[in-house]
Design a protein around this motif. Structure first.
Motif, short mmCIF file in Angstrom:
data_model
loop_
_atom_site.label_atom_id
_atom_site.label_comp_id
_atom_site.label_asym_id
_atom_site.label_seq_id
_atom_site.Cartn_x
_atom_site.Cartn_y
_atom_site.Cartn_z
N VAL A 59 15.57 8.79 -41.43
CA VAL A 59 15.06 9.49 -40.25
C VAL A 59 15.35 8.62 -39.02
O VAL A 59 15.00 7.44 -39.00
CB VAL A 59 13.54 9.74 -40.37
CG1 VAL A 59 13.04 10.51 -39.14
CG2 VAL A 59 13.24 10.52 -41.65
N HIS A 60 16.07 9.23 -38.07
CA HIS A 60 16.47 8.47 -36.88
C HIS A 60 15.78 9.02 -35.65
O HIS A 60 15.57 10.23 -35.55
CB HIS A 60 17.98 8.58 -36.65
CG HIS A 60 18.81 8.15 -37.82
ND1 HIS A 60 19.12 8.99 -38.88
CD2 HIS A 60 19.41 6.96 -38.11
CE1 HIS A 60 19.87 8.35 -39.76
NE2 HIS A 60 20.05 7.11 -39.32
N GLN A 61 15.48 8.11 -34.73
CA GLN A 61 15.11 8.52 -33.37
C GLN A 61 16.33 8.24 -32.52
O GLN A 61 16.81 7.10 -32.46
CB GLN A 61 13.89 7.75 -32.85
CG GLN A 61 12.65 7.89 -33.74
CD GLN A 61 12.21 9.35 -33.93
OE1 GLN A 61 12.29 10.15 -33.00
NE2 GLN A 61 11.76 9.69 -35.13
N VAL A 62 16.84 9.29 -31.88
CA VAL A 62 18.11 9.13 -31.17
C VAL A 62 17.93 9.42 -29.69
O VAL A 62 17.42 10.47 -29.30
CB VAL A 62 19.17 10.07 -31.77
CG1 VAL A 62 20.52 9.85 -31.09
CG2 VAL A 62 19.29 9.85 -33.28
N LYS A 90 22.29 7.38 -28.92
CA LYS A 90 22.11 5.97 -29.30
C LYS A 90 20.91 5.90 -30.23
O LYS A 90 19.82 6.40 -29.92
CB LYS A 90 21.87 5.14 -28.05
CG LYS A 90 21.75 3.64 -28.36
CD LYS A 90 21.71 2.83 -27.08
CE LYS A 90 21.77 1.35 -27.41
NZ LYS A 90 21.85 0.54 -26.18
N VAL A 91 21.14 5.33 -31.42
CA VAL A 91 20.06 5.27 -32.40
C VAL A 91 19.05 4.20 -31.96
O VAL A 91 19.41 3.05 -31.73
CB VAL A 91 20.63 4.93 -33.80
CG1 VAL A 91 19.50 4.83 -34.82
CG2 VAL A 91 21.64 6.00 -34.22
N ARG A 120 16.40 12.66 -23.25
CA ARG A 120 15.29 12.82 -24.20
C ARG A 120 15.62 12.10 -25.50
O ARG A 120 16.74 11.62 -25.70
CB ARG A 120 15.03 14.30 -24.48
CG ARG A 120 16.18 14.99 -25.18
CD ARG A 120 15.98 16.51 -25.17
NE ARG A 120 16.90 17.18 -26.07
CZ ARG A 120 18.16 17.46 -25.76
NH1 ARG A 120 18.67 17.08 -24.60
NH2 ARG A 120 18.92 18.10 -26.64
N VAL A 121 14.61 12.03 -26.36
CA VAL A 121 14.81 11.42 -27.68
C VAL A 121 14.54 12.49 -28.72
O VAL A 121 13.56 13.22 -28.64
CB VAL A 121 13.85 10.23 -27.88
CG1 VAL A 121 13.96 9.68 -29.30
CG2 VAL A 121 14.15 9.13 -26.86
N GLU A 122 15.50 12.63 -29.69
CA GLU A 122 15.31 13.62 -30.74
C GLU A 122 15.24 12.92 -32.10
O GLU A 122 15.78 11.83 -32.29
CB GLU A 122 16.49 14.62 -30.77
CG GLU A 122 16.57 15.53 -29.56
CD GLU A 122 15.55 16.68 -29.60
OE1 GLU A 122 14.74 16.76 -30.54
OE2 GLU A 122 15.58 17.50 -28.65
N GLN A 123 14.55 13.60 -33.02
CA GLN A 123 14.49 13.10 -34.39
C GLN A 123 15.57 13.77 -35.21
O GLN A 123 15.67 15.00 -35.26
CB GLN A 123 13.12 13.42 -34.97
CG GLN A 123 12.98 13.00 -36.42
CD GLN A 123 11.53 13.09 -36.86
OE1 GLN A 123 10.64 12.42 -36.31
NE2 GLN A 123 11.27 13.92 -37.84
N ILE A 124 16.42 12.97 -35.85
CA ILE A 124 17.54 13.52 -36.63
C ILE A 124 17.59 12.82 -37.97
O ILE A 124 17.42 11.59 -38.06
CB ILE A 124 18.87 13.33 -35.87
CG1 ILE A 124 18.80 14.06 -34.51
CG2 ILE A 124 20.05 13.85 -36.69
CD1 ILE A 124 20.00 13.89 -33.63
N ASN A 160 24.35 4.14 -42.38
CA ASN A 160 25.04 3.17 -41.53
C ASN A 160 24.72 3.28 -40.04
O ASN A 160 25.17 2.47 -39.25
CB ASN A 160 26.56 3.25 -41.76
CG ASN A 160 27.13 4.57 -41.26
OD1 ASN A 160 26.46 5.61 -41.36
ND2 ASN A 160 28.34 4.54 -40.75
N ALA A 161 23.93 4.32 -39.65
CA ALA A 161 23.61 4.44 -38.22
C ALA A 161 22.39 3.59 -37.91
O ALA A 161 21.28 4.07 -37.68
CB ALA A 161 23.38 5.91 -37.85
N ILE A 162 22.61 2.28 -37.93
CA ILE A 162 21.49 1.36 -37.72
C ILE A 162 21.10 1.36 -36.25
O ILE A 162 21.89 1.77 -35.40
CB ILE A 162 21.87 -0.07 -38.18
CG1 ILE A 162 23.18 -0.50 -37.47
CG2 ILE A 162 22.08 -0.12 -39.69
CD1 ILE A 162 23.51 -1.94 -37.63
#
Lengths: 340, 798
Positions: free
Chosen positions: B64-67, B48-49, B72-76, B82-84
């Protein structure tokens, strides 16, 4: 010492020194020659001698002759023995040197494969039947249950000369012609020959190719008989460890219809790269002859039935000889053809 | 036909039967699975973004997304925007290989760590959309993507032309159910019908002008649909089968086509021209000359009177069974639709599709010949889905014009026939059960025969053998033991060696003489034959693939000249090749009859450019031909001076056996070589082989000679025009009974021979079968020979 003893000793000395057959020949002539041999000459004056001396001289001369002949033979054998003892060295050749090329030509690999197939089936009592390559619409399609609007017709896209005349798309018309000609079963035939389909040339197909079809018409033939025949054929061509599988399929001229596969020769059926992990290689089509097709051939399906099969000779040759491009068979590059 | 494994499981319980097992079962049943494609989504996780910012340093537009991955949360980092925040997305973590084959690694992009990849539909092989990240409709962060989208397996099945019912998932599932002996879920005919008033048939006027080409036309009216995107599951199934989603209404028609194999079409009712009665009209008729239609693919096509079209009151709106028109198509603005489910004739659709150069999913099915009963089933299924997914109101009692109702076909089967044909005992109960599983109705008659009614969707089953096949394929042909036929026959044909096998004797000779066999195409360039002037009897193909294969060859020589040229190009200078094949000679005057197809042997050999090497090669070829004919068992052939197309006018012989001309041998005409751009000279022979085989005799042993022979050489000087064969004949005639053989072995021109003359040397062999000849006797014969040669051929002797 008598003259004959003297001569014998002299001759034996010469024989011992001789080193060739020709020297021995000279010595033999010199002593034993029929006209002027020295031993012979001893006897020349024998007629004038008194009988007792005559007998003694004759005996001595004969003995000398026998001794010399014996020595000659012994020496000849000795020399021959010595010569044979040496030939390993004296006559040695470089056996690794290549032989001169014979300049032989080669019989086409498709002829060879076709002949192998024919031989196997001839051993089962099938006979070769031939027919025209330019066929009528009726023999090529109608007689085989493939009427003009038939949805399967597109599998046999053909070259036409007129709406009625075309290049045969398979050798099946020969089956119809053979039934009409032979009239009364049993019929066991194979029909090798060239066929034509309107496919653009590529590595796996050509607009021209060669087929062998088989047809059996008899009483009470079964799917099992068809399987056995195919199995006999495949094992004879490829080896006893091969298996055959028939898969249901569809052709308008057989019912039931099948494709037949042979177990992969490389992996034995477990799946490998060369059989695309299927374990089986597609060989051809087969089935029980459709009653209408028998009727079209003039055979009464109430009394007789039949099975038929067909496959491409090129495919067979490709898998047997590891050929990856069908075009090579018809390109006539001698570098390819001379390999077989 | 591409089939989704997951879709099949709608109709048959596949517990314990994986995609590979299902493929094997289908292949054994006759639905050959050519390839099985598995898309494994179990390694992809749902994320989930939480946050999305533009990459501060990268020059390219990156985000740069935090997902949130649950635990855990990863940076991708991703390139698509479009992945708002709030989006659920598929995440491939480092070490995962995504379905399109890409391996995901830990990256550092311009100072920013990227621990994974957000996947597009294309990367997951879920469609061709690569414009952005695939946004999921549901899912819990950290879960496997499989919990949202099942892993997919598709099979490419080769459906034989007699089984159009298997060009849909339902048909394939029915086969699978029968093969597995599991129940098929659901009925062929959906119960759904519309309920809204007024009856649909009062809302549209349908007529069929060509009942032979269209046996049924159902037009259902559905009002108030909301056109929009289809639900994800439906889109995924379409994509899995290679169909691009468009909108819910169109997608549903495609979906039903893939499920039932019944092609459907939808029109925007408001765009259909109305007739005098004020109703939109549908006419199934042939196109009129000059009519045109802009089709759904954007191409405007000219229509011909051969083509069947769907027309409204004024103009064509679809090419029947092939493609719809653009103007009447459903758009975002459409609310009222006409759902078409029709049955068109196979040959007509095939011909039209070919003429317009377009083969569609619809035409591919109609071509095979669909049962009219299928149209109603497909229409009901589609209507129920439209009502469910696009919110339409389906009117009751559709227009259903059905001028040629489908007649049921009953088939009588003597059950013992199954065993007789298969060659194995199938218990009656099992045979009956198999037929029932395939939806056949079986009724045993009093005489023991079965009266079998095939299901309405099986138009292919008409004779008892068809039923045997149904039983056999489900029972399993691998259970039929292989046997060889063997019966007592009171009739047979004696074995005769085949023509091909008899010709192998010539093949052996040719191989020994250095000739390699070739197989060359019989279709050659007609123009090339014309240029060589051997096209008089040529037959030209009316639908050739190309002009270098448009005509049947009338001679094998040009093919072999081409073979020489090819091998020269590839570095071989000396070429000896042959071919044994038919040529094709159209009957004179009558170009419609079957041609003659004489089987020929043709051999060619290259030689040097000098006239003398051509001469020597000619005689060498003669030896080869003589040896071939001898080994084929043919009587001695003669060579007669001749002229023929393709051959050198001074170096050509007709080959004759027992007065029958077989063909020609000689040096090829210089123009033939020039046309193939070949240097040097070439010797060729081309003969018909069937007369040779007919003339063949079994060799008979002659007693060996008991008395010695006397040989004499004789050098005869004659004028150039005198043929060796003429001298030989004169010698034989003058020599009388003692001449065993006279063989010419040398021809000489030179200082000891006057101009315009030649010297031919013969070896003569004399022998008597009864005694030893004396020199004196032979001398006398030789004198007679000389005298005769002097008188008849003005010969002198050296």
């Amino acid at each position: 010492m008598s003259a004959s003893t003297e001569l014998t000793k002299e001759a034996l000395g010469a024989i011992a020194k001789a080193h060739s057959d020709s020297e021995l020949e000279t010595i033999a002539l010199d002593y034993l020659g029929r006209k002027s041999g020295q031993v012979t000459r001893l006897l020349s004056g024998i007629g004038q001698l008194e009988p007792k001396k005559r007998a003694a001289l004759g005996q001595a001369a004969n003995e000398a002759k026998r001794t010399i002949e014996g020595a000659l033979a012994a020496r000849r054998a000795e020399l021959e023995g010595a010569r044979l003892a040496d030939i390993a060295e004296t006559e040695a050749i470089d056996i690794t040197f290549p032989g001169a090329p014979l300049g032989r030509g080669h019989i086409h690999v498709l002829t060879q494969v076709q002949r192998q197939i024919e031989t196997v089936l001839e051993n089962l009592g099938y006979q070769v039947e031939l027919g025209p390559e330019v066929e009528t619409e009726w023999y090529n399609f109608e007689a085989l249950n493939i009427s003009a609007g038939h949805p399967a017709r597109e599998n046999w896209d053909s070259f036409y000369f007129t709406p009625e005349l075309l290049l045969r798309a398979h050798t099946s018309p020969v089956q119809i012609r053979a039934m009409q000609r032979i009239k009364e079963p049993p019929i066991y035939i194979i029909t090798p020959g060239r066929c034509y389909r309107r496919d653009a040339p590529e590595a796996t197909r050509l607009p021209y190719f060669s087929q062998v079809e088989g047809l059996a018409v008899d009483r009470g033939l079964t799917v099992g008989d068809m399987k056995g025949t195919l199995l006999f054929m495949i094992q004879s061509l490829y080896g006893k460890e091969r298996k055959v599988r028939v898969r249901p399929s569809y052709f308008p001229f057989t019912e039931p219809s099948f494709e037949f596969d042979v177990s992969c020769g490389i992996c034995g059926g477990s799946g490998c790269k060369s059989c695309r992990h299927k374990g089986w290689l597609e060989v051809g089509g087969c089935g029980m002859v459709h009653p209408q097709v028998l009727r079209n051939g003039g055979i009464d399906p109430e009394h007789w039935n039949g099975y038929a099969w067909g496959f491409g000779i090129e495919r067979m040759a490709m898998s047997k000889h590891n050929v990856d491009d069908i075009r090579l068979f018809y390109e006539s590059d001698l570098r390819f053809l001379d390999q077989f | 036909m591409r089939v989704s494994y997951e879709w099949l499981s709608d109709f048959v319980n596949l517990d314990g039967i994986g995609p590979k097992d299902a493929s094997e079962v289908l292949t054994r049943l006759g639905l050959e699975v050519e390839s099985l494609n598995v898309i494994d989504l179990s390694e992809i996780v749902v994320g989930k973004v939480l946050e999305q910012i533009p990459h501060p340093k990268s020059r390219n537009p990156l985000w740069v997304h935090q997902v949130d991955l649950g635990d855990r949360v990863e940076q991708i980092i991703a390139g698509a925007p479009n992945a708002i925040p709030g989006s659920l997305v598929p995440v491939a973590l480092p070490g995962t290989t995504v379905p399109n084959g890409k391996l995901v690694k830990d990256l550092n992009i311009a100072g920013y760590k990227a621990s994974g990849m957000l996947c597009s539909a294309e990367e997951l092989l879920l469609g061709d959309d690569h414009s952005g990240i695939l946004i999921l409709e549901a899912g819990k962060p950290g879960d496997s993507l499989e919990s949202v989208i099942p892993s997919q397996a598709t099979m490419d099945i080769e459906v034989t032309s007699n089984r159009p019912d298997c060009m849909g998932h339902l048909g394939v599932a029915r086969e699978l159910a029968a093969g597995l002996d599991r129940p098929l879920k659901g009925d062929f005919m959906p119960a759904f019908t519309g309920t809204a008033d007024p009856p649909g048939r009062d809302l549209v006027e349908v007529s069929i002008d060509e009942p032979d080409l269209c046996s049924r036309y159902i037009g259902g009216v559905i009002k108030g649909v909301k056109v929009g995107p289809s639900p994800g599951w439906l889109q995924r199934r379409l994509r899995a089968c290679g169909v691009r989603p468009i909108n819910n209404v169109v997608d549903i028609t495609n979906y039903v086509l893939l499920e039932y194999a019944q092609p459907l079409h939808v029109f925007d009712v408001k765009k259909l021209g109305q007739g005098e009665g004020g109703l939109p009209e549908i006419h199934v008729r042939r196109a009129k000359a000059g009519e045109r239609l802009r089709c759904l693919d954007g191409i405007e096509r000219e229509l011909t009177a051969e083509m069947l079209v769907i027309a409204d009151a004024e103009k064509p709106v679809a090419i029947a069974g092939v493609i719809g028109g653009e103007d009447s198509a459903v758009t975002e603005a459409t609310t009222d639709i006409l759902l078409e489910a029709a049955t068109f004739s196979g040959p007509s659709v095939r011909q039209t599709a070919r003429e317009v150069g377009l083969r569609t999913e619809a035409s591919a099915r109609f071509e095979k010949g669909l049962p009219a009963e299928l149209a109603l089933a497909g229409a009901r299924r589609a209507a129920s889905l439209i009502a469910e997914l696009a919110g339409g109101t389906v009117h009751r009692e559709w227009a259903d014009v059905y001028p040629r109702p489908q007649e049921p076909v009953r088939v009588r089967l003597r059950p013992a026939r199954v065993d007789e044909v298969l060659g194995v005992h199938v218990p009656l109960e099992e045979a009956e059960s198999i037929l029932k599983r395939l939806n056949f109705h079986v009724r045993a008659l009093e005489d023991g025969e079965w009266d079998v009614l095939p299901p309405v969707f099986r138009l292919d089953v008409t004779i008892p053998e068809d039923l045997v096949e149904e039983v056999g394929r489900v029972y399993g042909y691998d259970r039929v033991p292989p046997t060889l036929p063997g019966r007592r026959h009171d009739r047979w044909n004696p074995s005769v060696p085949s023509l091909g096998r008899r010709l192998d004797a010539a093949r052996e000779v040719l191989a020994g003489a250095g000739f390699t066999e070739t197989w060359n195409p019989a279709l050659v360039s007609g123009r090339a034959l014309e240029n060589l002037r051997v096209a008089a009897h040529a037959m030209r193909v009316s639908n050739a693939l190309s002009d270098d294969m448009d005509t049947l060859r009338t001679s094998l020589v040009p093919s072999l000249v081409d073979v020489v040229a090819l091998n020269r190009d590839r570095g071989r200078s000396e070429v000896r090749v042959y071919e044994i094949a038919s040529v094709f000679l159209a009957p004179v005057g009558d170009k419609t009859g079957q041609p003659e197809e004489p089987l020929r042997l043709c051999a060619v050999a290259t030689c040097g450019a000098e006239a003398d090497s051509g001469r020597k090669a000619f005689y060498a070829m003669k030896s080869v031909l003589d040896a071939c004919l001898a080994d084929l068992g043919a009587p001695i052939c003669t060579y007669q001076r001749a002229s023929a197309e393709l051959f050198h006018p001074g170096r050509c012989a007709a080959v004759v056996i027992e007065g029958r001309q077989l063909g020609y041998m000689g040096e090829l005409h210089p123009s033939v070589l020039a046309a193939a751009k070949l240097e040097g000279r070439m010797i060729a022979v081309e003969i018909d082989v069937e007369p040779v085989i007919e003339a063949a005799q079994i060799p008979r042993a002659r007693p060996l000679p008991r008395f010695p022979a006397i040989e004499r050489d004789l050098a005869v000087v004659v004028e150039d025009h005198v043929a060796a064969a003429a001298l030989q004949a004169a010698i034989a005639e003058a020599a009388g009974e003692f001449l065993e053989q006279a063989r010419a072995f040398d021809e000489y021109h030179g200082p000891q021979v006057p101009d315009g003359h030649k010297s031919i040397a013969f070896t003569l062999t004399f022998r008597s079968p009864e005694r030893t000849l004396t020199d004196a006797e032979v001398d006398k014969v030789m004198a007679d020979i000389r005298l005769s040669l002097e008188k008849r051929h003005r010969a002198r002797f050296r």
